[in-house]
Write a protein that holds these residues in place. Structure first.
Motif, mmCIF file in Angstrom:
data_model
loop_
_atom_site.group_PDB
_atom_site.id
_atom_site.type_symbol
_atom_site.label_atom_id
_atom_site.label_comp_id
_atom_site.label_asym_id
_atom_site.label_seq_id
_atom_site.Cartn_x
_atom_site.Cartn_y
_atom_site.Cartn_z
ATOM 1 N N UNK A 3 4.157 -12.196 1.636
ATOM 2 C CA UNK A 3 4.760 -12.119 0.304
ATOM 3 C C UNK A 3 5.695 -10.919 0.259
ATOM 4 N N UNK A 4 6.626 -10.945 -0.719
ATOM 5 C CA UNK A 4 7.581 -9.853 -0.856
ATOM 6 C C UNK A 4 7.350 -9.032 -2.114
ATOM 7 N N UNK A 5 6.727 -9.617 -3.130
ATOM 8 C CA UNK A 5 6.454 -8.889 -4.368
ATOM 9 C C UNK A 5 4.966 -8.923 -4.655
ATOM 10 N N UNK A 6 4.464 -7.791 -5.121
ATOM 11 C CA UNK A 6 3.047 -7.659 -5.438
ATOM 12 C C UNK A 6 2.926 -6.879 -6.741
ATOM 13 N N UNK A 7 2.019 -7.318 -7.585
ATOM 14 C CA UNK A 7 1.768 -6.613 -8.843
ATOM 15 C C UNK A 7 0.430 -5.903 -8.733
ATOM 16 N N UNK A 8 0.424 -4.610 -9.049
ATOM 17 C CA UNK A 8 -0.811 -3.830 -9.111
ATOM 18 C C UNK A 8 -1.288 -3.806 -10.541
ATOM 19 N N UNK A 9 -2.562 -4.062 -10.733
ATOM 20 C CA UNK A 9 -3.111 -3.956 -12.077
ATOM 21 C C UNK A 9 -4.544 -3.454 -11.986
ATOM 22 N N UNK A 10 -5.066 -3.023 -13.099
ATOM 23 C CA UNK A 10 -6.415 -2.460 -13.122
ATOM 24 C C UNK A 10 -6.342 -0.951 -13.164
ATOM 25 N N UNK A 11 -7.119 -0.289 -12.342
ATOM 26 C CA UNK A 11 -7.144 1.178 -12.275
ATOM 27 C C UNK A 11 -5.967 1.669 -11.431
ATOM 28 N N UNK A 12 -4.775 1.565 -11.950
ATOM 29 C CA UNK A 12 -3.597 1.911 -11.145
ATOM 30 C C UNK A 12 -3.175 3.361 -11.245
ATOM 31 N N UNK A 13 -3.843 4.149 -12.074
ATOM 32 C CA UNK A 13 -3.489 5.559 -12.202
ATOM 33 C C UNK A 13 -4.276 6.474 -11.289
ATOM 34 N N UNK A 14 -5.189 5.927 -10.497
ATOM 35 C CA UNK A 14 -6.012 6.757 -9.625
ATOM 36 C C UNK A 14 -5.240 7.161 -8.377
ATOM 37 N N UNK A 15 -5.778 8.143 -7.666
ATOM 38 C CA UNK A 15 -5.096 8.670 -6.481
ATOM 39 C C UNK A 15 -4.962 7.607 -5.391
ATOM 40 N N UNK A 16 -5.994 6.810 -5.174
ATOM 41 C CA UNK A 16 -5.933 5.770 -4.138
ATOM 42 C C UNK A 16 -4.899 4.716 -4.514
ATOM 43 N N UNK A 17 -4.873 4.312 -5.788
ATOM 44 C CA UNK A 17 -3.911 3.303 -6.234
ATOM 45 C C UNK A 17 -2.477 3.818 -6.103
ATOM 46 N N UNK A 18 -2.259 5.083 -6.410
ATOM 47 C CA UNK A 18 -0.908 5.652 -6.263
ATOM 48 C C UNK A 18 -0.489 5.678 -4.801
ATOM 49 N N UNK A 19 -1.383 6.108 -3.918
ATOM 50 C CA UNK A 19 -1.047 6.137 -2.492
ATOM 51 C C UNK A 19 -0.848 4.727 -1.948
ATOM 52 N N UNK A 20 -1.632 3.780 -2.455
ATOM 53 C CA UNK A 20 -1.482 2.383 -2.043
ATOM 54 C C UNK A 20 -0.121 1.843 -2.466
ATOM 55 N N UNK A 21 0.297 2.154 -3.685
ATOM 56 C CA UNK A 21 1.608 1.720 -4.167
ATOM 57 C C UNK A 21 2.715 2.286 -3.273
ATOM 58 N N UNK A 22 2.611 3.559 -2.922
ATOM 59 C CA UNK A 22 3.624 4.178 -2.050
ATOM 60 C C UNK A 22 3.630 3.540 -0.662
#
Length: 182
Positions: free
Chosen positions: A43-62
């Motif tokens: 896939x080329x696009x992914x949506x993050x939802x849920x606990x997206x403000x945590x440190x792991x979620x931020x690093x995952x987004x990056x």
């Protein structure tokens, strides 16, 4: 006479040693060993939802962005972002850090701690098809503790949490790359 015969054997031994090294290197080359490459995604696009403000979620987004994916976040996290359809939705169910005492002295003083990072996520396609069911990643690290070195132990604890955070992100990336079709 032995001393005269030994110099004749040295070149033969050298040739045999070179042949043995050559055969061993051929055997290693044929075993399939290869360095880990950057993951490829279905896939080329992914949506993050849920606990997206945590440190792991931020690093995952990056990390997802660094691997060439377009990462969208929920409208609650970024109200100015227009709502776009994503091919898959990664829901962060749980992202928590835990700290537990696992060792004490006879006087009740803490001597050893266990640090845990728990990360639960799921992946669904845009049509609500489950690609990865709820998956829990739990990492644990033990750390000794002493009251005389509280500041250095705090720094060590922060470093261990960052290390676990990076490990979780890499594990999630590998699991996302294992999805071959939507």
């Amino acid at each position: 006479m032995n001393a005269v015969a030994r110099p004749d054997l040295l070149p033969r031994r050298r040739v045999l040693l070179d042949m043995a090294i050559g055969l061993a290197s051929l055997g290693l080359a044929g075993c399939g060993f290869a360095l880990r490459k950057a993951p490829t995604f279905a896939f080329q696009t992914i949506r993050l939802q849920g606990n997206e403000g945590t440190a792991v979620a931020r690093e995952l987004r990056e990390a997802l962005q660094a691997n060439g994916l377009q990462v969208l976040t929920s409208a609650a996290a970024q109200p100015t972002q227009p709502t776009q359809p994503a091919q898959v939705v990664l829901t962060v169910v749980t992202d928590q850090r835990e700290r537990a005492v696992v060792g004490q002295t006879a006087a009740g003083q803490v001597r050893e701690l266990q640090l845990r990072t728990r990360f639960v996520f799921r992946l669904r396609a845009a049509n609500e098809k489950t690609l990865i069911d709820d998956t829990e990643l739990l990492l644990e690290r033990d750390i000794s503790f002493t009251e005389t070195a509280v500041l250095s132990k705090d720094a060590e604890e922060a470093m261990l949490y960052r290390d676990m955070q990076g490990d979780i992100v890499q594990q999630v990336l590998r699991r996302l790359a294992a999805v071959k079709s939507l």
